[in-house]
Design a protein around this motif. Structure first.
Motif, PDB file in Angstrom:
ATOM      1  N   VAL A 178      13.714   2.411  -7.326  1.00  0.00           N
ATOM      2  CA  VAL A 178      12.944   1.790  -8.401  1.00  0.00           C
ATOM      3  C   VAL A 178      13.277   0.303  -8.461  1.00  0.00           C
ATOM      4  CG1 VAL A 178      12.502   1.752 -10.892  1.00  0.00           C
ATOM      5  CG2 VAL A 178      12.878   3.929  -9.727  1.00  0.00           C
ATOM      6  N   VAL A 179      12.242  -0.531  -8.508  1.00  0.00           N
ATOM      7  CA  VAL A 179      12.434  -1.977  -8.626  1.00  0.00           C
ATOM      8  C   VAL A 179      11.570  -2.494  -9.763  1.00  0.00           C
ATOM      9  CG1 VAL A 179      12.988  -2.328  -6.188  1.00  0.00           C
ATOM     10  CG2 VAL A 179      10.614  -2.456  -6.935  1.00  0.00           C
ATOM     11  N   PHE A 180      12.044  -3.511 -10.451  1.00  0.00           N
ATOM     12  CA  PHE A 180      11.254  -4.161 -11.498  1.00  0.00           C
ATOM     13  C   PHE A 180      10.490  -5.312 -10.857  1.00  0.00           C
ATOM     14  CE2 PHE A 180      14.532  -2.012 -13.899  1.00  0.00           C
ATOM     15  CZ  PHE A 180      13.788  -1.452 -14.925  1.00  0.00           C
ATOM     16  N   ALA A 181       9.191  -5.391 -11.150  1.00  0.00           N
ATOM     17  CA  ALA A 181       8.325  -6.366 -10.509  1.00  0.00           C
ATOM     18  C   ALA A 181       7.286  -6.877 -11.500  1.00  0.00           C
ATOM     19  CB  ALA A 181       7.643  -5.733  -9.293  1.00  0.00           C
ATOM     20  N   MET A 186       3.392   1.264  -6.216  1.00  0.00           N
ATOM     21  CA  MET A 186       4.317   1.488  -5.101  1.00  0.00           C
ATOM     22  C   MET A 186       4.083   0.389  -4.078  1.00  0.00           C
ATOM     23  SD  MET A 186       4.771   4.785  -2.533  1.00  0.00           S
ATOM     24  CE  MET A 186       5.543   5.820  -3.780  1.00  0.00           C
ATOM     25  N   ASN A 187       5.153  -0.264  -3.644  1.00  0.00           N
ATOM     26  CA  ASN A 187       4.987  -1.336  -2.667  1.00  0.00           C
ATOM     27  C   ASN A 187       4.954  -0.779  -1.254  1.00  0.00           C
ATOM     28  OD1 ASN A 187       7.660  -0.863  -1.906  1.00  0.00           O
ATOM     29  ND2 ASN A 187       8.467  -2.612  -3.022  1.00  0.00           N
ATOM     30  N   ALA A 188       4.746  -1.673  -0.289  1.00  0.00           N
ATOM     31  CA  ALA A 188       4.578  -1.247   1.098  1.00  0.00           C
ATOM     32  C   ALA A 188       5.842  -0.622   1.673  1.00  0.00           C
ATOM     33  CB  ALA A 188       4.155  -2.446   1.948  1.00  0.00           C
ATOM     34  N   SER A 189       6.985  -0.869   1.052  1.00  0.00           N
ATOM     35  CA  SER A 189       8.243  -0.264   1.500  1.00  0.00           C
ATOM     36  C   SER A 189       8.460   1.125   0.916  1.00  0.00           C
ATOM     37  CB  SER A 189       9.419  -1.180   1.127  1.00  0.00           C
ATOM     38  OG  SER A 189       9.269  -2.461   1.718  1.00  0.00           O
ATOM     39  N   GLY A 190       7.557   1.568   0.042  1.00  0.00           N
ATOM     40  CA  GLY A 190       7.691   2.883  -0.575  1.00  0.00           C
ATOM     41  C   GLY A 190       8.508   2.880  -1.845  1.00  0.00           C
ATOM     42  N   HIS A 191       8.862   1.698  -2.358  1.00  0.00           N
ATOM     43  CA  HIS A 191       9.628   1.610  -3.600  1.00  0.00           C
ATOM     44  C   HIS A 191       8.690   1.656  -4.802  1.00  0.00           C
ATOM     45  CE1 HIS A 191      12.847  -0.767  -1.135  1.00  0.00           C
ATOM     46  NE2 HIS A 191      12.851   0.526  -0.875  1.00  0.00           N
ATOM     47  N   VAL A 192       9.124   2.327  -5.863  1.00  0.00           N
ATOM     48  CA  VAL A 192       8.335   2.411  -7.086  1.00  0.00           C
ATOM     49  C   VAL A 192       8.553   1.141  -7.894  1.00  0.00           C
ATOM     50  CG1 VAL A 192       7.972   3.666  -9.241  1.00  0.00           C
ATOM     51  CG2 VAL A 192       8.452   4.922  -7.133  1.00  0.00           C
ATOM     52  N   MET A 193       7.463   0.422  -8.189  1.00  0.00           N
ATOM     53  CA  MET A 193       7.550  -0.829  -8.933  1.00  0.00           C
ATOM     54  C   MET A 193       7.199  -0.577 -10.400  1.00  0.00           C
ATOM     55  SD  MET A 193       5.719  -3.545  -6.322  1.00  0.00           S
ATOM     56  CE  MET A 193       4.119  -2.714  -6.457  1.00  0.00           C
ATOM     57  N   LEU A 194       8.067  -1.014 -11.294  1.00  0.00           N
ATOM     58  CA  LEU A 194       7.797  -0.958 -12.728  1.00  0.00           C
ATOM     59  C   LEU A 194       7.488  -2.369 -13.203  1.00  0.00           C
ATOM     60  CD1 LEU A 194      10.603   1.468 -13.999  1.00  0.00           C
ATOM     61  CD2 LEU A 194       8.296   2.005 -13.230  1.00  0.00           C
ATOM     62  N   GLY A 212       0.268  11.180  -5.637  1.00  0.00           N
ATOM     63  CA  GLY A 212      -0.817  10.553  -4.896  1.00  0.00           C
ATOM     64  C   GLY A 212      -0.339   9.388  -4.057  1.00  0.00           C
ATOM     65  N   TYR A 213       0.596   8.593  -4.603  1.00  0.00           N
ATOM     66  CA  TYR A 213       1.167   7.485  -3.839  1.00  0.00           C
ATOM     67  C   TYR A 213       1.957   8.001  -2.636  1.00  0.00           C
ATOM     68  CZ  TYR A 213       0.062   3.797  -7.229  1.00  0.00           C
ATOM     69  OH  TYR A 213      -0.583   2.884  -8.027  1.00  0.00           O
ATOM     70  N   ARG A 214       2.698   9.116  -2.829  1.00  0.00           N
ATOM     71  CA  ARG A 214       3.470   9.679  -1.720  1.00  0.00           C
ATOM     72  C   ARG A 214       2.549  10.159  -0.613  1.00  0.00           C
ATOM     73  NH1 ARG A 214       7.221  11.621  -5.614  1.00  0.00           N
ATOM     74  NH2 ARG A 214       6.093  13.584  -5.818  1.00  0.00           N
ATOM     75  N   SER A 215       1.425  10.743  -0.995  1.00  0.00           N
ATOM     76  CA  SER A 215       0.453  11.197   0.003  1.00  0.00           C
ATOM     77  C   SER A 215      -0.077  10.014   0.807  1.00  0.00           C
ATOM     78  CB  SER A 215      -0.712  11.918  -0.694  1.00  0.00           C
ATOM     79  OG  SER A 215      -1.714  12.279   0.240  1.00  0.00           O
ATOM     80  N   GLN A 246       3.095  -6.693  -1.220  1.00  0.00           N
ATOM     81  CA  GLN A 246       1.937  -5.908  -0.792  1.00  0.00           C
ATOM     82  C   GLN A 246       2.112  -4.481  -1.285  1.00  0.00           C
ATOM     83  OE1 GLN A 246       1.377  -5.076   3.455  1.00  0.00           O
ATOM     84  NE2 GLN A 246      -0.766  -5.697   3.259  1.00  0.00           N
ATOM     85  N   ASN A 247       1.121  -3.984  -2.028  1.00  0.00           N
ATOM     86  CA  ASN A 247       1.239  -2.620  -2.526  1.00  0.00           C
ATOM     87  C   ASN A 247       0.867  -1.619  -1.436  1.00  0.00           C
ATOM     88  OD1 ASN A 247      -1.658  -2.165  -2.578  1.00  0.00           O
ATOM     89  ND2 ASN A 247      -1.731  -3.354  -4.471  1.00  0.00           N
ATOM     90  N   MET A 248       1.134  -0.344  -1.697  1.00  0.00           N
ATOM     91  CA  MET A 248       0.953   0.682  -0.683  1.00  0.00           C
ATOM     92  C   MET A 248      -0.504   0.811  -0.257  1.00  0.00           C
ATOM     93  SD  MET A 248       2.231   2.812   1.377  1.00  0.00           S
ATOM     94  CE  MET A 248       3.945   2.830   0.852  1.00  0.00           C
ATOM     95  N   ALA A 249      -1.431   0.690  -1.204  1.00  0.00           N
ATOM     96  CA  ALA A 249      -2.845   0.808  -0.871  1.00  0.00           C
ATOM     97  C   ALA A 249      -3.281  -0.299   0.090  1.00  0.00           C
ATOM     98  CB  ALA A 249      -3.687   0.770  -2.146  1.00  0.00           C
TER      99      ALA A 249
END
Length: 401
Positions: A178-181, A186-194, A212-215, A246-249
């Motif tokens: 988890v990272v604060f942003a 979810m960013n491109a590294s797979g970290h959950v951004m709050l 859905g983000y994990r998928s 860069q977000n995951m999408a």
């Protein structure tokens, strides 16, 4: 044209919609409204002092409650009964400012007609605080149907919002970093951004969306494996740029576009001829290149045959630079630990744009100089001098004595 007392009276609908006392269950909105009210108060006070022509424009953000009539059974709707509103004050008098605030928040201004008539014959004292608690008789709420702020505040104080308050959603968070942003997702590294500007119920909504983000992350990883098979074992990696996330999408879209481009032409690369090498995909680049740290920088729409020739002709140089990078990273880690211990720092980090070579030089000089005033500080090596809001001390890697 309005006195301080008249401005207070005119802004009552606004205070009722944004007053921090109503946001006990929502500490983020409460803090934003509290700070914005103080700034609005200061703006209004300056307008009533001589020489107010030089006041600078002020941008304010408020969370505005839905103050429409609600029954007792709907009191729980407070959690979603507000909306963010931002506006800039550039007005030069109290009357225009009050009208601007009300209109920006979509609040009624009918009551202003009576105040405008009275203001022509009544001039009240200027030194009246605009931000003050609201204390109205209980009969007012019975008569108007509005919610009683004292009753709401008591209810809010009973339940302080915390991430443990939604255990079902938190299950989806297990195993993640988890990272604060600046934004949630979810960013491109797979970290959950709050997102630091979001409120807790928006975070809870994100937790429910994590499957859905994990998928999407799994689909991205699968595409990277297919690309690696097509390009002789070269791996697609992601590197965060300074100030750009860069977000995951977006990352999935980039990888998918590149994969489709590769599939359009047949390549002839030995399955493991480029194993151990890495590449970064960029949408805004037209020609491929080799970074000094050993990874390839490849345009998303690079022509496959030209890409094959480029990779094969630069593979040996890429391996040499990658080996040097790995050696520098080992040296950097050792120097960082030495600097931490020698200077008794609380923490030592660097900006993504600072290379390993620059970090090694910076730490080596710090150890030699051994400045005693750094003891116990959080140091971030960057390209400029600064003291961050949380107390981190930023120093350029090539700092001067």
């Amino acid at each position: 044209a309005l006195s301080g007392a008249e401005a207070v009276n005119a802004l009552r609908p606004f205070y009722f919609a944004v007053h921090p006392d109503f946001f006990g269950q929502h500490p983020r909105e409460r803090e934003v409204n509290e700070n914005s009210l103080k700034r609005l108060n200061g703006y209004l006070e300056k307008l009533q002092k001589p020489g107010s022509d030089g006041i600078r424009p002020t941008t304010l953000t408020f969370y505005v409650r839905d103050t429409k009539t609600m029954s007792d059974g709907q009191a729980d709707l407070l959690s979603s009964g507000f909306r963010p509103v931002s506006f800039t004050l550039q007005t030069k008098d109290v009357l225009s400012t009050v009208m601007n605030v009300l209109a920006s928040c979509s609040l009624p201004v009918e009551h202003m007609k009576r105040l405008l008539e009275r203001s022509e014959v009544s001039k009240g004292p200027a030194e009246i605080l605009f931000y003050r608690p609201i204390r109205w008789d209980k009969s007012y709420y019975t008569f108007t149907g509005f919610r009683d702020p004292e009753q709401e505040l008591q209810q809010a104080r009973r339940v302080e919002p915390t991430l443990e308050s939604n255990p079902e959603a938190l299950i989806n968070l297990q195993g993640h970093t988890v990272v604060f942003a600046d934004q949630s997702g979810m960013n491109a590294s797979g970290h959950v951004m709050l997102g630091s500007m979001d409120v807790h119920h928006q975070w809870a909504k994100l937790f429910l969306q994590l499957p859905g983000y994990r998928s999407l992350q799994q689909q991205t990883d699968w595409l990277k494996e297919r690309i690696s098979d097509l390009l002789g074992g070269t791996q697609v990696v992601h590197m965060e740029k300074l100030g750009l996330v860069q977000n995951m999408a977006e990352h999935y879209s980039t990888v998918s576009t590149f994969h489709k481009h590769l599939m359009s032409r047949r390549l002839h690369l030995h399955p493991r001829s480029l194993y151990g090498l890495t590449m970064v995909l960029e949408n805004d680049r037209s020609t491929p290149s080799l970074h000094e740290m050993g990874h390839f920088i490849i345009p998303t729409t690079c022509d496959p045959p030209k890409l094959q020739v480029f990779l094969q002709s630069h593979a040996a140089e890429a391996r040499q630079r990658t080996l040097l990078r790995n050696q520098l990273q080992v040296e950097e880690e050792a120097m960082l630990k030495s600097c931490l211990q020698t200077l008794s720092l609380r923490s030592l980090s660097k900006e993504p744009s600072v290379s390993s070579t620059q970090m090694i030089q910076c730490c080596s000089r710090l150890v030699q100089l051994h400045p005693p005033l750094l003891q116990g500080l959080h140091i971030c090596v960057s390209h400029f001098y600064s003291v961050m809001q949380d107390g981190d001390l930023c120093v350029p890697w090539d700092w001067k004595n």
